[in-house]
Write an enzyme that holds these catalytic residues in place. Structure first.
Site, PDB file in Angstrom:
ATOM      1  N   ASP A 189     -20.950   3.525  -3.974  1.00 48.11           N
ATOM      2  CA  ASP A 189     -19.518   3.840  -4.006  1.00 48.11           C
ATOM      3  C   ASP A 189     -19.224   4.618  -2.718  1.00 48.11           C
ATOM      4  OD1 ASP A 189     -16.988   4.842  -4.358  1.00 48.11           O
ATOM      5  OD2 ASP A 189     -17.308   5.408  -6.456  1.00 48.11           O
ATOM      6  N   TYR A 194      -1.906   3.995   2.640  1.00 54.29           N
ATOM      7  CA  TYR A 194      -2.887   2.952   2.974  1.00 54.29           C
ATOM      8  C   TYR A 194      -2.871   2.684   4.486  1.00 54.29           C
ATOM      9  CZ  TYR A 194      -4.834  -1.800   3.317  1.00 54.29           C
ATOM     10  OH  TYR A 194      -5.564  -2.915   3.685  1.00 54.29           O
ATOM     11  N   LYS A 239      -5.912   3.390   7.351  1.00 54.64           N
ATOM     12  CA  LYS A 239      -6.472   2.347   8.219  1.00 54.64           C
ATOM     13  C   LYS A 239      -6.168   2.644   9.697  1.00 54.64           C
ATOM     14  CE  LYS A 239      -8.314  -0.789   5.329  1.00 54.64           C
ATOM     15  NZ  LYS A 239      -9.721  -1.229   5.397  1.00 54.64           N
TER      16      LYS A 239
HETATM   17  N1  LIG Z   1      -6.487  -9.348   1.561  1.00 52.84           N
HETATM   18  C1  LIG Z   1      -5.571  -8.933   2.430  1.00 52.84           C
HETATM   19  O1  LIG Z   1      -4.444  -9.462   2.460  1.00 52.84           O
HETATM   20  C2  LIG Z   1      -5.897  -7.823   3.403  1.00 52.84           C
HETATM   21  C3  LIG Z   1      -4.933  -7.509   4.363  1.00 52.84           C
HETATM   22  C4  LIG Z   1      -5.201  -6.499   5.266  1.00 52.84           C
HETATM   23  C5  LIG Z   1      -6.424  -5.837   5.227  1.00 52.84           C
HETATM   24  N2  LIG Z   1      -7.333  -6.157   4.256  1.00 52.84           N
HETATM   25  C6  LIG Z   1      -8.589  -5.406   4.255  1.00 52.84           C
HETATM   26  O2  LIG Z   1      -9.670  -6.325   4.170  1.00 52.84           O
HETATM   27  C7  LIG Z   1     -10.789  -5.687   3.554  1.00 52.84           C
HETATM   28  C8  LIG Z   1     -11.356  -6.600   2.484  1.00 52.84           C
HETATM   29  O3  LIG Z   1     -10.380  -6.771   1.477  1.00 52.84           O
HETATM   30  P1  LIG Z   1     -10.330  -8.035   0.514  1.00 52.84           P
HETATM   31  O4  LIG Z   1      -8.987  -8.617   0.639  1.00 52.84           O
HETATM   32  O5  LIG Z   1     -11.520  -8.890   0.720  1.00 52.84           O
HETATM   33  O6  LIG Z   1     -10.348  -7.317  -0.903  1.00 52.84           O
HETATM   34  P2  LIG Z   1     -11.319  -7.449  -2.163  1.00 52.84           P
HETATM   35  O7  LIG Z   1     -11.638  -8.879  -2.453  1.00 52.84           O
HETATM   36  O8  LIG Z   1     -10.712  -6.632  -3.236  1.00 52.84           O
HETATM   37  O9  LIG Z   1     -12.639  -6.722  -1.642  1.00 52.84           O
HETATM   38  C9  LIG Z   1     -12.664  -5.344  -1.470  1.00 52.84           C
HETATM   39  C10 LIG Z   1     -14.125  -4.924  -1.356  1.00 52.84           C
HETATM   40  O10 LIG Z   1     -14.172  -3.502  -1.170  1.00 52.84           O
HETATM   41  C11 LIG Z   1     -15.131  -2.968  -2.055  1.00 52.84           C
HETATM   42  N3  LIG Z   1     -14.758  -1.621  -2.458  1.00 52.84           N
HETATM   43  C12 LIG Z   1     -13.567  -1.183  -2.937  1.00 52.84           C
HETATM   44  N4  LIG Z   1     -13.660   0.120  -3.262  1.00 52.84           N
HETATM   45  C13 LIG Z   1     -14.934   0.505  -2.989  1.00 52.84           C
HETATM   46  C14 LIG Z   1     -15.646   1.723  -3.131  1.00 52.84           C
HETATM   47  N5  LIG Z   1     -15.092   2.841  -3.647  1.00 52.84           N
HETATM   48  N6  LIG Z   1     -16.944   1.754  -2.749  1.00 52.84           N
HETATM   49  C15 LIG Z   1     -17.542   0.650  -2.253  1.00 52.84           C
HETATM   50  N7  LIG Z   1     -16.925  -0.537  -2.107  1.00 52.84           N
HETATM   51  C16 LIG Z   1     -15.634  -0.602  -2.482  1.00 52.84           C
HETATM   52  C17 LIG Z   1     -15.147  -3.908  -3.252  1.00 52.84           C
HETATM   53  O11 LIG Z   1     -16.444  -3.877  -3.838  1.00 52.84           O
HETATM   54  P3  LIG Z   1     -16.717  -3.458  -5.383  1.00 52.84           P
HETATM   55  O12 LIG Z   1     -15.560  -3.944  -6.184  1.00 52.84           O
HETATM   56  O13 LIG Z   1     -18.025  -4.124  -5.693  1.00 52.84           O
HETATM   57  O14 LIG Z   1     -16.836  -1.981  -5.327  1.00 52.84           O
HETATM   58  C18 LIG Z   1     -14.907  -5.267  -2.614  1.00 52.84           C
HETATM   59  O15 LIG Z   1     -16.129  -5.873  -2.244  1.00 52.84           O
HETATM   60  C19 LIG Z   1     -10.280  -4.332   3.035  1.00 52.84           C
HETATM   61  O16 LIG Z   1     -10.661  -3.308   3.914  1.00 52.84           O
HETATM   62  C20 LIG Z   1      -8.767  -4.501   3.048  1.00 52.84           C
HETATM   63  O17 LIG Z   1      -8.103  -3.266   3.208  1.00 52.84           O
HETATM   64  C21 LIG Z   1      -7.108  -7.138   3.350  1.00 52.84           C
END
Ligand SMILES: NC(=O)c1ccc[n+]([C@@H]2O[C@H](COP(=O)([O-])OP(=O)(O)OC[C@H]3O[C@@H](n4cnc5c(N)ncnc54)[C@H](OP(=O)(O)O)[C@@H]3O)[C@@H](O)[C@H]2O)c1
Length: 240
Positions: A59, A147, A151
């Site tokens: 975590d 948020y 970032k």
């Molecule tokens: N999707 C979008 O539209 C978007 C846009 C801009 C930026 N982003 C960024 O892209 C990145 C990936 O996001 P995603 O869209 O792939 O989301 P996602 O599918 O929800 O994946 C998020 C990941 O972060 C991990 N995570 C969350 N809280 C955590 C914690 N406390 N400790 C350790 N791991 C943690 C989760 O792992 P567990 O659940 O196993 O803990 C999961 O593997 C993020 O940094 C997000 O801010 C995404």
């Protein structure tokens, strides 16, 4: 050690889902020894099995977990600070625990993880770090104040670390993502597409497309590139 043909050992935080999992899949196909971390044991083990890699439960909001992750990961050639957390809504309704969780996962965790791993890369004279940010770090968006700020801090770290570790051969870059189709945005339904429609290319990212850009920045093909934040947002932040 990473070479143009061997990505080496890669640690991907948040490798249990979405973009992190797509990066793990791509880099393992390219020959990397993949270590993924996250909190979800079951999803983590699935990705580890699929990629022939290792899953380390951690975590990122927990300082002790971050220390264990560093110890168990060992020597890492490439670090992808991808794990992220967001709670959307008006600032007046942002709770202190929600605020602290965003700061812990998006800023504090990556800071101490990198502060422990980057010096070891520097000692070996090579390494690459890619931080995963968002377009709302550079553009104001109602409902995303904390948020976006967490970032934006990660983007500032990207530039500072590029200056700090570059002389020892370690490159540090970031991607600033626009709307991307992952587990976390699935619940947004049509809202994701309307957000994406406002960009010049009028489309949302697929995780595999984002993974290709991250893999490029992490690779020796990007040897002259450090300290940059690359928008991966279908042109959204460059357009009026
Ligand atoms: N999707 C979008 O539209 C978007 C846009 C801009 C930026 N982003 C960024 O892209 C990145 C990936 O996001 P995603 O869209 O792939 O989301 P996602 O599918 O929800 O994946 C998020 C990941 O972060 C991990 N995570 C969350 N809280 C955590 C914690 N406390 N400790 C350790 N791991 C943690 C989760 O792992 P567990 O659940 O196993 O803990 C999961 O593997 C993020 O940094 C997000 O801010 C995404």
């Amino acid at each position: 050690m990473a070479t143009p043909s061997d990505p080496g050992t890669v640690l991907i935080t948040g490798g249990t889902s979405g973009i992190g999992r797509a990066v793990a899949r791509l880099l393992s196909r390219q020959g990397a020894r993949v270590i993924i971390s996250g909190r979800d044991e079951s999803r983590g083990q699935d990705v580890a099995t699929e990629t022939g890699g290792r899953f380390l439960r951690a975590d990122l909001a927990d300082a002790e977990d971050v220390r264990h992750l560093v110890a168990e990961a060992g020597d890492v050639d490439v670090l992808i600070n991808n794990a992220g957390y967001w709670e959307l809504g008006p600032s007046a309704r942002t709770t202190e625990p929600g605020f602290d969780a965003m700061v812990a996962v998006n800023f504090r965790g990556p800071f101490f993880l990198t502060a422990a791993l980057a010096p070891k890369m520097a000692e070996r004279g090579h390494g690459a770090i890619v931080n995963v940010s968002t377009m709302v770090a550079a553009r104001g968006a109602a409902g995303m104040a904390a948020y976006g700020a967490s970032k934006a801090a990660l983007e500032a770290l990207t530039r500072s670390w590029a200056a700090e570790y570059g002389p020892a051969g370690v490159r540090v870059n970031a991607v600033a993502l626009g709307p991307s189709r992952t587990e976390v945005t699935r619940s947004m339904g049509d809202m994701l597409d309307s957000l994406a429609a406002a960009s010049p290319l009028g489309r949302a990212n697929e995780p595999e497309e984002v993974a290709q850009v991250i893999a490029f920045l992490a690779s020796e093909r990007a040897r002259p590139v450090t300290g940059t934040v690359l928008p991966v947002d279908a042109g959204r932040v460059s357009a009026l």
